[in-house]
Design an enzyme around this catalytic site. Sequence first.
Site, short mmCIF file in Angstrom:
data_model
loop_
_atom_site.label_atom_id
_atom_site.label_comp_id
_atom_site.label_asym_id
_atom_site.label_seq_id
_atom_site.Cartn_x
_atom_site.Cartn_y
_atom_site.Cartn_z
N ASP A 23 17.30 -51.45 68.79
CA ASP A 23 17.72 -50.51 69.82
C ASP A 23 19.23 -50.31 69.75
O ASP A 23 19.98 -51.30 69.70
CB ASP A 23 17.38 -51.06 71.22
CG ASP A 23 15.92 -50.88 71.59
OD1 ASP A 23 15.15 -50.39 70.74
OD2 ASP A 23 15.56 -51.21 72.73
N LYS A 80 12.43 -42.73 72.45
CA LYS A 80 11.35 -43.01 73.39
C LYS A 80 11.05 -41.80 74.28
O LYS A 80 11.97 -41.13 74.74
CB LYS A 80 11.72 -44.19 74.29
CG LYS A 80 11.82 -45.53 73.57
CD LYS A 80 12.14 -46.63 74.57
CE LYS A 80 12.40 -47.97 73.88
NZ LYS A 80 11.20 -48.57 73.31
N GLY A 152 13.45 -56.51 77.74
CA GLY A 152 14.67 -56.72 78.52
C GLY A 152 14.80 -58.09 79.14
O GLY A 152 15.70 -58.33 79.94
N ARG A 164 -1.09 -62.94 69.84
CA ARG A 164 -2.22 -63.87 69.69
C ARG A 164 -3.53 -63.22 70.16
O ARG A 164 -4.59 -63.41 69.55
CB ARG A 164 -1.97 -65.16 70.47
CG ARG A 164 -1.00 -66.12 69.77
CD ARG A 164 -1.06 -67.49 70.42
NE ARG A 164 -0.16 -68.45 69.80
CZ ARG A 164 -0.43 -69.15 68.70
NH1 ARG A 164 -1.57 -68.96 68.06
NH2 ARG A 164 0.44 -70.01 68.22
N GLY A 213 11.20 -59.05 74.09
CA GLY A 213 11.68 -60.41 74.32
C GLY A 213 12.21 -61.13 73.10
O GLY A 213 12.56 -62.31 73.18
N GLY A 234 15.17 -55.19 71.02
CA GLY A 234 15.75 -54.27 71.99
C GLY A 234 17.12 -54.72 72.43
O GLY A 234 18.13 -54.45 71.80
N SER A 235 17.15 -55.49 73.53
CA SER A 235 18.43 -55.94 74.09
C SER A 235 19.01 -57.11 73.30
O SER A 235 20.19 -57.42 73.43
CB SER A 235 18.22 -56.36 75.55
OG SER A 235 17.39 -55.43 76.22
#
Length: 293
Positions: A23, A80, A152, A164, A213, A234-235
Site C-alpha cells: 500500500d 480500491k 490496519g 487456514r 495484519g 498495507g500499513s
Amino acid sequence: METGTFKVKSGLAQMLKGGVIMDVTTPEQAKIAEEAGACAVMALERVPSDIRAAGGVARMADPTIIEQIMKVVSIPVMAKCRIGHFVEAQILESMGVDYIDESEVLTPADENFHVWKHDFKVPFVCGCRDLGEALRRIGEGAAMIRTKGEAGTGNIVEAVRHMRSVMGSVRRVQSMSPDELSAYAKEINAPLELVLELHKTGKLPVVNFAAGGVATPADAALMMQLGADGVFVGSGIFKSSNPSAMAKAVVKAVTHYKDAQILAEISKGLGDAMPGLDIKQIDPDKLISQRGW
C-alpha cells in the site's frame, strides 16, 4: 485470445505469484516500494490503520493520487473500490489501473451485492474469510483472492485464521467422494461448478494472497508457509520506523520463506514494526473483516 476474459484476467494475476504488493499513498512511497522489489503497489489516500482511526465513510481514492503514482512506477498499480460500487470500478478501469481491489477496507456501498466483475476487462482482487466466500467472489469474476485478515491492526491472527480455513476446506473437498460435492456446495453457498473444479484440480482456480495484519518479515513468511501465493502489506511498511528497510526485508522473506537463517538475518535492525491492536479489544461492529458476504 480475447482480452478481458476470465482466463486472461486470472492469468495476469498468476504473474504476481511469489510477490509482495504494498500500500502506498504518495509517489515517493511508490518508488520506495518498487526499489524494494514489490511486484505491484496499491494506490490509496490513506493506509488501513489511518482509515480505521478516522472512522466515518471511506471511499475510492482521489483519481489524482492514483494517476500520480501510476506515472512514477513501472510495476502494476492497483486501486480500491467499495464493495458493490460498480461506478467507482468503472472510473478506475477508465483510468487504466492494472487491478481493482473490491475492498472491505473501504465502507461498503451495497449490502446485498458485490460488483459483477465479469462486466470488466480489468482483473479484480477480492477478500475472503473462508472457501465459500472465496468461491462466491470467483463466481462473480474475481481473478485473484486474498485473505481479509483484519486490516490496519498489525495483528496477523485473523489472516492466519482465514488462510487456514480456506486451505483446510480445499483439502476437505479433495478427500470427498463425488456424490458429496453438491451438498457441500450448497452448505458453503458456493457455485457447484467451482466446487467440482476444485475437487478435480486440488487447488483454487486463481491465486490466493495473504492480507490483513502483516507487519513483519516473519508474518509474511508465516503466511507463505500456510499456503499463500504472495502477500499484501498495507500499513505494515510505511507505519514502521524504517519503511525502506522493512519493505526490502518483507520482499526477501516472501522469497526465502522456508529458510529460517535468512529470515533471522533480514529481521535484524529493522527498528519498530507498526503499532499493533489486539483483535479482542476491537468492538465487533468495527471489525473490517466482517464486511462482505
